[in-house]
Every structure is written in C-alpha cells, then in structure tokens.
Enzyme design. Structure first.
Site, PDB file in Angstrom:
ATOM      1  N   HIS B 114      45.395  38.880  37.252  1.00  0.00           N
ATOM      2  CA  HIS B 114      46.308  38.868  36.097  1.00  0.00           C
ATOM      3  C   HIS B 114      47.214  40.094  36.176  1.00  0.00           C
ATOM      4  O   HIS B 114      48.370  39.991  36.566  1.00  0.00           O
ATOM      5  CB  HIS B 114      45.493  38.817  34.799  1.00  0.00           C
ATOM      6  CG  HIS B 114      46.354  38.829  33.576  1.00  0.00           C
ATOM      7  ND1 HIS B 114      46.123  39.660  32.506  1.00  0.00           N
ATOM      8  CD2 HIS B 114      47.455  38.105  33.260  1.00  0.00           C
ATOM      9  CE1 HIS B 114      47.052  39.445  31.571  1.00  0.00           C
ATOM     10  NE2 HIS B 114      47.860  38.505  32.010  1.00  0.00           N
ATOM     11  N   CYS B 133      40.125  43.747  30.418  1.00  0.00           N
ATOM     12  CA  CYS B 133      41.475  44.048  29.957  1.00  0.00           C
ATOM     13  C   CYS B 133      42.048  42.923  29.104  1.00  0.00           C
ATOM     14  O   CYS B 133      42.547  43.179  28.011  1.00  0.00           O
ATOM     15  CB  CYS B 133      42.383  44.341  31.149  1.00  0.00           C
ATOM     16  SG  CYS B 133      42.014  45.927  31.907  1.00  0.00           S
ATOM     17  N   HIS B 134      42.002  41.683  29.620  1.00  0.00           N
ATOM     18  CA  HIS B 134      42.585  40.583  28.850  1.00  0.00           C
ATOM     19  C   HIS B 134      41.686  39.361  28.819  1.00  0.00           C
ATOM     20  O   HIS B 134      42.137  38.274  28.506  1.00  0.00           O
ATOM     21  CB  HIS B 134      43.964  40.219  29.415  1.00  0.00           C
ATOM     22  CG  HIS B 134      44.868  41.403  29.556  1.00  0.00           C
ATOM     23  ND1 HIS B 134      45.045  42.057  30.743  1.00  0.00           N
ATOM     24  CD2 HIS B 134      45.583  42.087  28.607  1.00  0.00           C
ATOM     25  CE1 HIS B 134      45.866  43.085  30.550  1.00  0.00           C
ATOM     26  NE2 HIS B 134      46.195  43.142  29.277  1.00  0.00           N
ATOM     27  N   GLY B 135      40.397  39.551  29.208  1.00  0.00           N
ATOM     28  CA  GLY B 135      39.412  38.484  29.030  1.00  0.00           C
ATOM     29  C   GLY B 135      39.433  37.385  30.055  1.00  0.00           C
ATOM     30  O   GLY B 135      39.269  36.210  29.715  1.00  0.00           O
TER      31      GLY B 135
END
Lengths: 259, 169, 419
Positions: B114, B133-135
């Site tokens: 990502h 960080c963003h799952g």
C-alpha cells in the site's frame, strides 16, 4: 624561435629541479623491472598472488590494509583469484558484526564484501604492540612514499649493519635506503621465509618484488584499466586533432592573405 | 572552384564533427555512470542468510538492499491453509506454489504494497501478517486478503545454495 | 554592443528573442570581429573556459560521493578511487585539472604581460582577471585540504596561521577561520562549502571578463588598435572557434598524458598519508602553482612582512596598467622591455624552484634576490622604461606589414614570426 628554446630550456631546468627534489635525498635506490610501469604496463598475476601470500604471511600481523576488500582479490585487474578462492580467503578471517537481536556484537567469518580485517583495533593499539611505532596501513603505501615502489623494494632489501660510529637504540635497526636510516621494524624478509604455492623460489629479492607489486596493485587497483583507457583516449585525440588541424587549414585558406 | 573541392571540404568537416561527437559521448558516459550503484553497493546486492536456526513456525527478518525481508519456516497447517485459498478470493491472484517453491520456506520483502510500512507477523485475520498503518491483512502466503494494499508482498529472487543457506538477490 | 540588429529566422525565434535576446547574443558571439593575426598564445582564454567547466563538472560528480568530515574524508576519497564507477578517472581529472588550469592561467597572464593586453582601454579586464586568479588560488588551496592527507592538514595549518601575523586581531581571526583552536573538522566542512561556491563566483567574473573584453575587442600581437569589423578582422566563428578547438585538443593531449600515465607526479606522496596532527611532514610544500608566492613569503624573516610581501606580489599586478608607462603595447616593438620580460619569466621560475626547497642557505639567498628583483621589475624598471625606451615604429595596420607598404614591415614581420 629563440624564445621557445629559452623557455624550453628553463622549463627543463625547472623540471629537473623538481625531479631532484622528489627523488630520494642522497642514496640511489635499487632498481628492478616492474611489469606495471610504462604506457603498456600490466600486473603479473602470478606476482600479485605470490605478493598476496607474502603480505598475508609476513606483513599482515602488523600492517593493516583497510581500504582493500576481499572481493578485490577476484575482480579483474588484480591477483584474479577465482571467486571461490577469494570467498575462502575471506572466510578465514573473523569480523565483528552486530548488534544482533540481543543487542550484542558478535563474531562472524568475513565475506567478500568486507574490507581486509585489521590486525589491531586502532592506531594506538598498533603502536602499543610495536614499541611506540605505528606500522603504517598499506592500502596506499606505494603512493605514500617518495620514490614509490623503488623505495619500498629498496627498504625491504636495505638492511645492513650500521656504519662505524653509529650506535642505535634498542629496537631500532639500520637501513641504507630508509629516510633517516633508522627503522623500528626488524628485517621482515629472509630467503625461504615463505613457501610459494606456485613453486617459485622464495628468495629475499623475489619476495620483495612480489610483495611490492602487490602493494602497487593495492594502491592502484585500476592501473591496468587506466593504461588501457589512456591508450585509446590519446589515440582518439591524435586522430581528432589531425582532422581538426586540416579543417582549420581549410577554413583559414578562405581569407586571401594571412598575416 | 571545381565540384570536387567543396565535396572534400565538406567530408573533412563532417568527419571532424562525427569523430568529435564520439569523444563527447565517451566523456559523458563516465559522468553518468558514476551515479549508478558502485562496487561496494553491488557487493551487498545479494546477501546470504543462514536459516538453520529457524524453527518451524518461526520467522526472522533480515536487511537486504536496505529493506526488511521476512523468512518464515511455515508449519504444515499454514502451508495447507495457503494452498486451499481459491484464486477468485484473491485481489492479486497468485498460487502459493508460485510464491514458495519449497513450501516450507516463505521469503518475502516485508514491505506493505500500500504505502510501504512493515507489516507485523502473526497478526491479522488470516493468520499471516497485519499492517498497522492502514489495516491491510496478508495470509500465510503473504497475499493481500483485506485492506487497501493492491498487491501481495513481493517475493525477491532467492535460492538455497545449500540446505542451510538462502542467497537473496 | 550590436552593430546591426539580428533578426531570428523562425517565428518562435523572434518571439523568444524579443523577450530574452539569447539569439542576438549568440549572433554577436558568432560574428564577433577578431583580429586575424592572433597567434596561439591567444587560445588560452578558450582553454581556460574549458578548464573551468571541467573542474565544475568533475567536482560536482565527486561531491556526490565525497564526505566532508575529518573522520571520513580520506576514506571517502579511497571509496571514490576504488568503488565508484570511473571514480578514479574523475578524481584524477579533477586533481590534474587543477594543475592544468594553473598552467593555462600562467600562460594567459604572461601573454598579457608580453603584448600589453593590460594597457588602456583594457585595465578593467585585467583587474577582473587578477580577481579571478585570486579566487582560483583560494579554491585550489581549499580543494587541496579536502582529501585530508598530511599535506592537506599541514598546508592548511601553515597558511591559516599566517593570519595571526595581523596585529591585535590576528589570533582571533585565525580561530574564526578554523572554527576552533586548530585545523580540524569545522575547518574542513567550511572549506568544502567555500570550495564548492568559488568556481561559480569565478564563472560570474569570467562572464564580466569576456563582456569587458568585447567592448574594445581583442588585443593582437602587434598591439595596434584596429577597427572592427574590417579587413583586419575575421568573424569569431568559424575562424577562431576552429583555431581554439585545435589548440584545446593539443592541450587535452598533454592533460591526458598526466591523467592516464602520471596522475600523481605533480602531487605529493605525503598526501596519501592520513592527516595526523601529532606529526609534521619533513617538508611542507604547497602545490607547484603556489610555489613562487611561497618563496616570497618565506624570504622575508618577519612573519607579518612576509605575508604583506606575498600579498603585494599579487596585488601589484593590479597596478600594472599604471606602473607601465609605455605608450606602446606589444613587446614586439619594445626591444628593451622584451629583455626584461624574459628576465621576469626566469625570475618567477626561479622563485618557483626555491619555493620547493628548504628555506635555508643558498636557496634562501636566491629566494631573497629573486623576490627583490620581482618588485624592482614592477616598481622601478617598468615605470622608467616607459620613458627611456626607444621603441620600434608601429605598422599602421595588421595587413600592411605583409603588403610591404611600410618601411619597417620587414622588421615587424620578422619579429612577429619569432613569437
């Protein structure tokens, strides 16, 4: 034209003077054929490999060579051991690495990418182990002495008894070619000290020549590439200069009278 | 002025320019090439890792070309789980056997596809890795299953040079 | 500045040129009327421009790998020499390029001295030139410190210590320069910054130097004023471009011999020893191109006077257009000046030689005599010569002597061909 001769004469005088200043002060150095000198000079691979052997077995216990990497031993232009040989050489040395997962430094065998392991941790340790004298690092030693390889070769073979009237302190030896004549290293070479793996007779002169050749490579690993490129560059420049010269003549012939 | 003269003159100039251009190119190349990875960097371009001490089910992280690389010795359950996944369920379809030639060993660049954070092992909904960080959730083959990451974690070039050692790069 | 307005051929060219007249500039430079009797001593301006660009380009690429820290500098240079692709080549070009740069600048300066190029109306060109020369010396001095070898360190120590000669504020100035109590890391990092900066200052001055030149136009070997354009001039392109190109190639061949076959001969072996503040080398010597000034510095026993003498030796050149009182420019027509010129050349070479020797005994005596003579040349001989000398009559134009319509044309031509 007279002016040109006058200047040339002065320049030659000047260069002779500079040459004098750079050359060894009093004694004429020992000479031998160096295969790497001259416009087409190359290293003798066998000599480099033997020289490496002399360095490792005789010198490396005191003299570091910290800017040379183990991988240099198999790269083109040098001793050109095989990659496996170089790997094996590297692995025979130990390197401190880390910290590891536990935060500790650890010892591991050296890899090709490592630099030559130093015999002492730092300069002070080296001095302490050698009567206060620091055995210089040899990475660029061949360039770091006025007289270069001739000087190093001469010093290696220049040990003799001090002349009458000169007494030396303990731990100091007399050398005919060393600047100042006093050296704190005892004579490092003697006939048969090393057994060359290629069967060459290991006389003092042979070892001195081989190890000095090795030192020259250590100081200038790209010497062969430099000579090769130089030949091509200068040949190219001469060709281009000739073409440009005739172009110039052609262009200038356009104006009727030249002054 | 005969016809021949201008021709010869032109040839001389053309030849000079051409030969000169060769020289300019020869000069430019070293100036450009000096920015390429140098010999000391290239020497570290591949790294050898001793994996003999990794127990089954455990993973280590090593540094390769400045990035983390996960080396995981997978359990039979993890391998089976990875192989059972259907290609339609994957955002970035890839068979497990294409990612781990020797199914026991999974070697991946531990960088989330990502935005580049380092995912955490043994976390997440798919028994693999989880990127905090963003799952993003990765499975036991390091493939993206849930979350914003578009691709599976990258598998670098590697090989076993003997039974104990992996050479990466 | 423009003799006739240049009109670009393309529509875009015209549009652009109306906003930024680069095409007009290019046209001016191409058409620029140059005396057609220039000899090869005039090619060194172009050669110097090449040297400056070479140093900037190689310097830039070296700066990508060099580390300006006392603990890492020497090692980073070895890294460049061993590991960086073509690093050895770029480094040797940069190091030898500095020497070639100075070789060219000395020839360029001595050309001006011989042919009176510094005389009215070219005084400002000359003074800008002196400024460029001073900046070159500063850049070269600081550049030499960067590898952090023994000569780097000790040369820096000796020369920065000179400032302590200034009364009252001297020591404060030295500590300010050093950033400490001796040459050390702060000195190195700031020298790197300034070494990077100065070539661009030089570049700016070179632009001014050429601009100032283009107002009166070039001087020429017989030193007479010429109209431009006229039958005495040729357009810069292609005549001078090709001649400068040929001379540049010859220069590069010599340069190549140094780089590829003797890259270390102009340097010092001691600079391949890492800097050691505890051990001073037996002979501290600057690079060859600074030797004459080093000789002058050491010939005066008093520290402050030595510094003043050294600086005066350079600054006196700035006063040259007014010290030389002769109305005649070129030494071709000044037979007495010509003799003194060659004596000056010998004097400077002698100063260079003794600058490399220990400052004692016969060498010191010679240095003192040569230093005294240097100042006598500029302060006494030149002013007097301008009044006393009997000069040879000048030809009226460049082409005239060739066509024989001038009584002394034979003499003038012979004298010219000797140069």
């Amino acid at each position: 034209m007279k002016k040109i001769f006058k200047i040339s004469y002065l320049i030659i005088l000047l260069l002779a003077g500079i040459y004098q200043a750079n050359a060894s002060e009093k004694v004429e150095l020992l000479k031998t054929d160096w295969s790497f000198k001259g416009l087409f000079g190359k290293f003798d691979r066998g000599s480099l490999q033997r020289g490496y052997q002399v360095y490792t077995e005789v010198c490396s216990s005191c003299h570091s060579m910290k800017y040379v990497s183990y991988r240099n031993l198999f790269e083109p232009g040098g001793p050109e051991f095989t990659e496996d040989q170089a790997k094996a050489i590297a692995a025979s040395f130990e390197v401190t690495d880390g910290p590891n997962e536990d935060g500790e430094m650890f010892i591991r065998p050296a890899k090709l990418s490592d630099k030559f392991v130093m015999p002492f941790a730092n300069i002070k340790a080296a001095q302490a182990a050698n009567g206060g004298a620091y055995p210089p690092d040899m990475s660029v030693l061949a360039k770091a002495r006025s007289g270069g390889v001739d000087y190093i070769y001469s010093v290696l073979l220049g040990y003799e008894d001090p002349p009458n009237g000169i007494t030396l302190e303990d731990g100091v030896y007399y050398n005919k070619y060393m600047y100042g004549n006093n050296i704190k290293m005892s004579e490092p070479l003697s006939d048969g000290l090393v057994e060359y793996s290629d069967g060459t007779i290991a006389s003092k002169e042979q070892m001195a020549k081989d190890v000095t050749t090795f030192l020259m490579w250590a100081a200038e690993p790209h010497l062969e590439a430099r000579h090769k490129m130089g030949f091509k560059a200068i040949l190219y420049l001469i060709i281009l200069t000739i073409l440009v010269y005739f172009s110039m003549k052609k262009i200038w012939s356009r104006i009727e009278s030249e002054v | 002025m005969s016809e021949k003269k201008p021709e010869r003159r032109e040839f001389l100039f053309t030849a000079s320019y051409a030969v000169g251009a060769v020289g300019v190119g020869a000069v430019v190349w070293p100036l450009v090439d000096q920015m390429n990875p140098d010999a000391s960097v290239k020497a570290l371009a591949s790294t050898e890792v001793d994996v003999s001490s990794i127990q089954t089910g455990k993973a280590i992280t090593v540094l390769w070309r400045g990035k983390p690389v996960f080396i995981k010795r997978r359990t039979q359950e993890e391998i089976a789980e990875a192989k059972a996944v259907k290609m339609e369920d994957l955002k970035d379809p890839e068979k497990d056997e294409d990612r781990a030639k020797d199914p026991e060993w999974l070697v991946m660049i531990g960088v989330c596809t990502h935005l580049g954070c380092v995912p955490l092992n043994d976390k997440g909904d798919y028994n693999g890795w989880f990127c905090p960080c963003h799952g993003s959730h990765y499975d036991t083959s390091g493939r993206i299953r849930k979350g914003p990451a578009p691709l599976n974690m990258e598998v670098p070039k590697y090989k076993f040079i003997n039974s104990n050692t992996i050479k990466i790069g | 500045m423009s003799d006739h307005e240049y009109v670009p051929k393309s529509k875009f060219g015209k549009w652009f040129n109306d906003r930024l007249p680069l095409l007009s500039l290019a046209s001016h430079l191409t058409d620029y009327p140059t005396p057609k009797n220039l000899n090869y001593w005039w090619t060194f301006g172009g050669i110097l421009t090449f040297c400056l660009i070479t140093q900037i380009v190689t310097g830039l690429t070296l700066a990508m790998h060099y580390i300006a820290h006392a603990d890492l500098a020497f090692e980073s240079v070895e890294h460049i020499m061993r590991d960086v692709n073509y690093g050895w080549l770029i480094r040797y070009i940069h190091a030898n390029g500095a020497s070639m740069f100075f070789l060219a600048v000395y020839i360029h300066i001595f050309r001006s001295l011989f042919y009176g190029s510094y005389k009215s109306p070219r005084e400002i060109i000359w003074i800008i030139g002196i400024m460029i020369y001073l900046l070159m010396m500063a850049a070269a001095f600081m550049g030499y410190v960067l590898p952090w070898g023994q000569m780097s360190f000790w040369g820096a120590t000796v020369i920065t210590n000179l400032f302590s000669a200034i009364p009252l504020v001297g020591e404060g100035i030295v500590n300010w320069l050093w950033g400490g109590y001796s040459v050390d890391n702060p000195t190195l990092t700031r020298f790197f910054t300034l070494h990077y900066l100065i070539p661009f200052l030089i570049l700016g001055l070179v632009v001014l130097h050429i601009w100032a030149l283009h107002i009166p136009g070039n001087n020429n070997p017989i030193g007479i004023d010429i109209k431009k354009p006229s039958k005495d001039t040729v357009p810069f392109h292609p005549y001078i471009v090709i001649k400068d190109g040929f001379a540049l190639l010859m220069f590069i061949i010599i340069f190549a011999f140094f780089v590829f076959y003797s890259p270390n001969i102009l340097g010092h072996a001691d600079n391949y020893i890492e800097a050691n503040p505890m051990v001073t080398p037996a002979h501290i010597v600057p690079e060859w191109y600074l030797l004459p000034f080093y000789a002058i510095l050491r010939s005066v026993p008093d520290k402050l006077m030595g510094v003043i003498a050294m600086l005066s030796a350079i600054l006196i050149l700035a006063a040259l257009p007014w010290l030389d009182t002769s109305k005649i420019r070129s030494a071709v027509f000044r037979p007495l000046y010509k003799q003194f010129y060659w004596i000056l050349v010998a004097d400077v070479l002698i100063l260079g030689y003794v600058g490399a020797m220990p400052a004692e005994g016969l060498y010191l005596l010679i240095a003192r005599v040569a230093t005294a003579y240097y100042f006598i040349h500029f302060l006494m001989i030149l002013p007097i010569l301008g009044f006393k000398e009997k000069t040879i009559p000048l030809p009226l134009s460049i082409t005239e002597p060739v066509l024989g319509g001038f009584p002394n044309s034979a003499i003038a031509k012979k004298k010219e061909s000797l140069n």
